[in-house]
Design a protein around this motif. Structure first.
Motif, PDB file in Angstrom:
ATOM      1  N   UNK A  52       3.575   3.596  -0.018  1.00  0.00           N
ATOM      2  CA  UNK A  52       2.548   4.197  -0.868  1.00  0.00           C
ATOM      3  C   UNK A  52       2.887   4.184  -2.337  1.00  0.00           C
ATOM      4  N   UNK A  53       3.957   3.467  -2.736  1.00  0.00           N
ATOM      5  CA  UNK A  53       4.352   3.419  -4.139  1.00  0.00           C
ATOM      6  C   UNK A  53       3.605   2.328  -4.906  1.00  0.00           C
ATOM      7  N   UNK A  54       3.050   1.357  -4.188  1.00  0.00           N
ATOM      8  CA  UNK A  54       2.223   0.314  -4.789  1.00  0.00           C
ATOM      9  C   UNK A  54       0.901   0.258  -4.035  1.00  0.00           C
ATOM     10  N   UNK A  55      -0.200   0.074  -4.743  1.00  0.00           N
ATOM     11  CA  UNK A  55      -1.494  -0.002  -4.044  1.00  0.00           C
ATOM     12  C   UNK A  55      -1.673  -1.366  -3.392  1.00  0.00           C
ATOM     13  N   UNK A  56      -2.203  -1.412  -2.180  1.00  0.00           N
ATOM     14  CA  UNK A  56      -2.476  -2.707  -1.553  1.00  0.00           C
ATOM     15  C   UNK A  56      -3.673  -3.376  -2.226  1.00  0.00           C
ATOM     16  N   UNK A  57      -3.602  -4.676  -2.427  1.00  0.00           N
ATOM     17  CA  UNK A  57      -4.734  -5.409  -3.011  1.00  0.00           C
ATOM     18  C   UNK A  57      -5.793  -5.710  -1.962  1.00  0.00           C
ATOM     19  N   UNK A  58      -5.380  -5.694  -0.702  1.00  0.00           N
ATOM     20  CA  UNK A  58      -6.322  -5.886   0.403  1.00  0.00           C
ATOM     21  C   UNK A  58      -5.649  -5.401   1.670  1.00  0.00           C
ATOM     22  N   UNK A  59      -6.457  -5.063   2.675  1.00  0.00           N
ATOM     23  CA  UNK A  59      -5.911  -4.623   3.947  1.00  0.00           C
ATOM     24  C   UNK A  59      -5.761  -3.118   4.032  1.00  0.00           C
ATOM     25  N   UNK A  60      -5.251  -2.658   5.166  1.00  0.00           N
ATOM     26  CA  UNK A  60      -5.113  -1.227   5.412  1.00  0.00           C
ATOM     27  C   UNK A  60      -3.710  -0.902   5.900  1.00  0.00           C
ATOM     28  N   UNK A  61      -3.256   0.312   5.537  1.00  0.00           N
ATOM     29  CA  UNK A  61      -1.983   0.870   6.011  1.00  0.00           C
ATOM     30  C   UNK A  61      -2.300   2.245   6.580  1.00  0.00           C
ATOM     31  N   UNK A  62      -1.972   2.462   7.816  1.00  0.00           N
ATOM     32  CA  UNK A  62      -2.349   3.716   8.463  1.00  0.00           C
ATOM     33  C   UNK A  62      -1.166   4.284   9.247  1.00  0.00           C
TER      34      UNK A  62
END
Length: 547
Positions: A52-62
């Motif tokens: 969670x320290x960098x925002x994803x440019x695409x996709x999901x993290x759950x």
């Protein structure tokens, strides 16, 4: 039961570079995922994104369940540590206990400021917030954190004062401190970036046993094949050339075997495609050549106007041309198979400067004192051409000895001296030559002001640092990339005395092998600190012990 981490379609990169277009990953309880790939492939970027320290440019993290805790332990301890942060504060922050405790205190303060029951909903929500914060703090081990911390630090032989600033610890002590934070943490998923760096053999054994005993999911970045083989259950490979992530079940050896089979199959498919295409095109060219030569010979032998014969020859030529055309089309209609693309590999040599004086450096009855640590008295004479490997446990004073020998630390007693004509090439553990806000190119211009910018770019490209990298700051360069930049300096500048403090930290396996090969033929003076088994021949082996 610990929670899980689910990643779907995650894109990795930094503008304008794309490292991986789609990463899919499930980190379930008990799974140990080895994250591999060359330096600069995006391994640290992926871990920081998962944390969670960098925002994803695409996709999901759950996270599953949503309140599952994710713990990230970066490879460079000092990079996220303030000058004032103490050992106990560092451990509390790394284990999540510190932030959870602060959240609990804020919730308690909110209740204390408004104890009335006038707004039942508001009071209930504050009470609930405090209850959730308390539960989270306890789940992370906050209830008995300090006594557990004292026990773990003692077990690891890190007898530093708990209130001592982390910035005053040696590299070896920092390695033990990072291991202590692992042993104290109670996350559901652990994200570990090069955890074996700076660990001695005892620390490495403890780390291996810790990983093997985890019920939680673990993702580990490491270039050490032996460590990966005894710890991981799955492998995720990042390939920056193909811009993809490939998942392999099983341990590290199964991954290597499967990758080799995949590469061999890809090469065979490409060879078959190129051979078939070349054969079709060759046959088409042969037919065209036959047709041309046949018409030419007939014209030479039959200059008269034989209309019937000319017609037959024309028809035959048309048939042959049509056949050649069909072969040409068949070649173009083959399913295209891309050529296997090989990853960049370091090709490294060390440029030697003119020989220095006979005596390179000297310590005589030297004593160095740091908070909680004393080294000496030490007497050491380094003669031109010496190859000295310095070994010892974490905290034994290896880096301190180098700093004293080079005049970086003042001596409490004794004499230190540096000889004439010494062209020093130093690689410290922090890779500090490329720290700060400057871009990589500006830092290189500062170190090599006599070189043209175009030549600097060419030099960096030879070390895998291309046009997309030269304007990046040190903060965005991986430690492995910074290490390669320092190696580039040695090659450009020329040195006759190399001082390398854990040079294999952060380098991938191919780069380590190239460095060892370069050092094996380097004829200057060498001072090497390493915990890693190395093929480098040494004239002297200097072993240090704790205290």
């Amino acid at each position: 039961m610990p929670g899980s981490l689910v990643v779907q379609g995650l894109a990795l990169g930094y503008d304008p570079v794309v490292l991986a277009r789609s990463v899919d990953l499930v980190v379930a309880p008990g799974h140990v995922v080895g994250l591999v790939g060359p330096n600069g492939a995006g391994k640290t970027t992926l871990l920081r994104t998962l944390a969670g320290l960098l925002p994803p440019t695409a996709g999901t993290i759950m996270a599953a369940p949503p309140d599952a805790t994710i713990g990230y332990l970066p490879q460079e301890v000092h990079s996220d540590t303030s000058a004032e942060e103490t050992v106990i504060a560092f451990l509390a922050r790394r284990t999540g206990v510190g932030p959870a405790g602060a959240a609990m205190e804020r919730a308690a303060d909110a209740m204390a400021r408004d104890p009335s029951n006038a707004d039942a909903t508001g009071v209930a929500s504050k009470a609930d917030a405090y209850g959730h914060a308390l539960e989270h703090w306890l789940a992370l081990g906050g209830g008995d954190f300090e006594p557990r911390a004292a026990s773990v630090l003692a077990e690891l032989g890190l007898d530093a004062d708990h209130r001592q600033p982390v910035a005053t610890l040696s590299g070896g002590q920092v390695g033990r401190l990072g291991l202590a934070s692992l042993m104290l943490a109670r996350f559901d998923v652990f994200l570990l970036d090069e955890p074996i760096n700076n660990l001695d053999l005892v620390g490495l054994d403890r780390l291996e046993r810790w990983v093997q005993s985890r019920r939680a999911g673990v993702v580990i970045v490491s270039h050490d094949r032996v460590f990966l083989e005894v710890t991981v259950t799955e492998v995720l490979e990042l390939d920056p050339i193909e811009q993809r992530a490939a998942f392999y079940g099983g341990g590290d050896q199964q991954y290597l075997d499967a990758r080799e089979v995949a590469r061999r199959d890809a090469q065979e498919a490409y060879d078959e495609f190129t051979e078939t295409k070349a054969d079709l095109l060759d046959r088409a060219n042969i037919i065209r050549n036959w047709t041309y030569q046949g018409v030419k010979k007939v014209a030479q032998k039959n200059p008269d106007n034989d209309k019937i014969g000319a017609k037959k020859r024309a028809e035959s030529s048309e048939k042959m041309a049509a056949k050649a055309g069909r072969l040409q089309k068949a070649a173009t209609r083959l399913d295209e198979v891309d050529a296997p693309r090989n990853l960049w590999k370091l090709r490294y040599s060390i440029t030697s400067a003119p020989r220095s004086g006979t005596l390179v450096a000297l310590l005589q009855d030297a004593v160095v004192e740091r908070p909680g640590f004393r080294l000496g008295p030490v007497s050491l004479e380094v003669v031109a051409g010496d190859r000295i490997v310095i070994t010892g446990p974490n905290g034994g004073g290896k880096s301190t000895l180098l700093a004293a020998l080079l005049g970086r630390l003042p001596l409490a007693a004794g004499i230190g001296w540096i000889g004439s004509g010494v062209a020093l090439g130093e690689l410290d553990q922090a890779r500090s030559a490329f720290e700060g806000p400057s871009s990589l190119l500006d830092a290189m211009r500062r170190e090599l002001p006599e070189m043209l910018v175009a030549d600097l770019r060419t030099l960096l490209a030879k070390f895998g640092l291309g046009s997309d990298d030269v304007h990046r700051t040190a903060a965005t360069l991986s430690p492995g990339e910074r290490t390669r930049a320092v190696l580039a300096l040695f090659q450009a500048r020329g040195v006759n005395c190399l001082v390398l403090d854990e040079p294999t930290n952060h380098l991938d396996l191919a780069a380590i092998e190239q460095l060892e090969q370069a050092l094996s033929v380097y004829d200057g003076t060498l001072l090497l600190v390493t915990q890693r088994h190395s093929s480098i021949q040494a004239d002297q082996l200097l072993g240090l012990v704790d205290g």
